[in-house]
Scaffold this motif. Structure first.
Motif, short mmCIF file in Angstrom:
data_model
loop_
_atom_site.label_atom_id
_atom_site.label_comp_id
_atom_site.label_asym_id
_atom_site.label_seq_id
_atom_site.Cartn_x
_atom_site.Cartn_y
_atom_site.Cartn_z
N MET A 85 -5.83 4.75 2.81
CA MET A 85 -5.51 3.34 2.65
C MET A 85 -4.16 3.18 1.95
O MET A 85 -3.85 3.91 1.01
N ILE A 86 -3.38 2.20 2.43
CA ILE A 86 -2.14 1.80 1.78
C ILE A 86 -2.41 0.48 1.07
O ILE A 86 -2.78 -0.51 1.71
N HIS A 87 -2.24 0.46 -0.25
CA HIS A 87 -2.62 -0.72 -1.05
C HIS A 87 -1.48 -1.73 -1.21
O HIS A 87 -1.67 -2.75 -1.86
N SER A 88 -0.32 -1.44 -0.65
CA SER A 88 0.87 -2.18 -1.06
C SER A 88 1.69 -2.76 0.09
O SER A 88 2.92 -2.79 0.03
N LEU A 89 1.03 -3.23 1.14
CA LEU A 89 1.76 -3.89 2.23
C LEU A 89 2.19 -5.28 1.74
O LEU A 89 1.36 -6.09 1.33
N ASP A 90 3.51 -5.53 1.79
CA ASP A 90 4.01 -6.79 1.24
C ASP A 90 5.19 -7.40 2.01
O ASP A 90 5.81 -8.34 1.55
N ARG A 91 5.49 -6.83 3.20
CA ARG A 91 6.62 -7.39 3.94
C ARG A 91 6.54 -6.94 5.40
O ARG A 91 5.93 -5.92 5.72
N MET A 92 7.19 -7.72 6.26
CA MET A 92 7.12 -7.49 7.69
C MET A 92 7.75 -6.15 8.09
O MET A 92 7.23 -5.43 8.95
N SER A 93 8.88 -5.79 7.48
CA SER A 93 9.54 -4.53 7.86
C SER A 93 8.63 -3.33 7.61
O SER A 93 8.63 -2.37 8.39
N LEU A 94 7.83 -3.40 6.55
CA LEU A 94 6.89 -2.30 6.26
C LEU A 94 5.75 -2.30 7.27
O LEU A 94 5.34 -1.24 7.75
N ALA A 95 5.27 -3.47 7.62
CA ALA A 95 4.20 -3.56 8.63
C ALA A 95 4.67 -2.98 9.96
O ALA A 95 3.94 -2.24 10.63
N GLU A 96 5.90 -3.29 10.34
CA GLU A 96 6.44 -2.79 11.61
C GLU A 96 6.55 -1.27 11.60
O GLU A 96 6.25 -0.61 12.60
N GLU A 97 6.94 -0.71 10.45
CA GLU A 97 7.08 0.73 10.35
C GLU A 97 5.71 1.41 10.36
O GLU A 97 5.53 2.46 11.01
N ILE A 98 4.73 0.83 9.68
CA ILE A 98 3.37 1.39 9.70
C ILE A 98 2.83 1.37 11.11
O ILE A 98 2.24 2.36 11.59
N GLN A 99 3.02 0.26 11.81
CA GLN A 99 2.56 0.15 13.19
C GLN A 99 3.20 1.22 14.07
O GLN A 99 2.53 1.91 14.84
N LYS A 100 4.51 1.38 13.93
CA LYS A 100 5.26 2.36 14.73
C LYS A 100 4.76 3.79 14.48
O LYS A 100 4.48 4.54 15.43
N ARG A 101 4.64 4.16 13.21
CA ARG A 101 4.23 5.53 12.88
C ARG A 101 2.77 5.79 13.23
O ARG A 101 2.40 6.90 13.64
N ALA A 102 1.94 4.78 13.08
CA ALA A 102 0.52 4.93 13.44
C ALA A 102 0.37 5.13 14.95
O ALA A 102 -0.46 5.92 15.41
N GLU A 103 1.19 4.44 15.74
CA GLU A 103 1.17 4.63 17.19
C GLU A 103 1.57 6.05 17.55
O GLU A 103 0.96 6.67 18.42
#
Length: 223
Positions: A85-103
């Motif tokens: 789990m990542i406890h510290s999602l707080d901005r769109m750029s981070l969400a986009e990077e998490i989505q990209k790497r998870a894919e």
């Protein structure tokens, strides 16, 4: 500590087993972490990507890793397949990077939204009024599973002074839950550390992050 937690949770008809206690292992050496795992620690939390990288292969594989500190987008790739789990999602750029790497890894990632309830300049996180619009904006990210909210209260001598922080986050948590937003699951409320976890539990936390209370006071370089 377990007795204190059980006493607080008993008033809610719950017990220690109904929460997740994340042992914060910042600056703690591998041998001490493995000893803690042998004594029953099941979840450990790190503030820095580098410490996860340094310790990951040396730590008992039965433990779950949590990324609890501020996460730079360019470092997501180093921990995406290591943490539960990542406890510290707080901005769109981070969400986009998490989505990209998870894919890239063909995995889904559990995250908590970090909220800066007290609006401290020294803390990261969304302001309270920004949380619901942000959640709405990432609900279609197929690889990100929002599982709740996280906050860090200001450090004070008397933790009663920050009860409002935990109460406000719990109210927001319940408000979001009632909205039934697709792909958004308000399951976890991560709030409370060694100094204030008792107040946090009373106000509804089901994840607490304990460092000093488990490993003792840290000796940082320069202390």
């Amino acid at each position: 500590m377990k007795e204190k937690v059980n006493s607080i949770m008993a008033k809610k008809g719950l017990s220690f087993d109904d929460i997740i206690m994340v042992a914060v292992t910042k600056t703690v050496d591998v041998d001490r972490i493995n000893e803690a795992i042998e004594l029953g620690v099941t979840d450990i939390g790190e503030n820095k990507v580098q410490e996860i990288q340094d310790k990951y292969q040396k730590i008992n594989s039965n433990v779950k890793w949590h990324m609890i500190g501020h996460l730079q987008s360019n470092k997501v790739k180093y921990i995406i397949d290591k943490v539960c789990m990542i406890h510290s999602l707080d901005r769109m750029s981070l969400a986009e990077e998490i989505q990209k790497r998870a894919e890239e890894h063909n995995i889904s990632v559990d995250v908590l939204i970090q909220v800066n309830i007290a609006e401290e300049d020294s803390k990261f996180g969304l302001k309270k009024e920004e949380v619901i619009p942000f959640i709405e904006s990432i609900r279609d990210f197929s690889r990100i599973r929002v599982k709740g909210l996280m906050t860090i209260a200001p450090y004070v001598e008397n933790p009663e002074e920050v009860r409002f922080v935990f109460r406000d986050l719990k109210n927001l948590f319940e408000k979001i839950k009632e909205l039934n937003i697709p792909n958004i699951d308000m399951k976890y409320l991560s709030m409370g550390m060694t100094n204030d976890y008792e107040i946090a539990l009373e106000e509804g936390a089901n994840i607490v992050r304990i460092g000093t209370g488990i490993f003792g006071k840290r000796l940082y370089k320069g202390d």
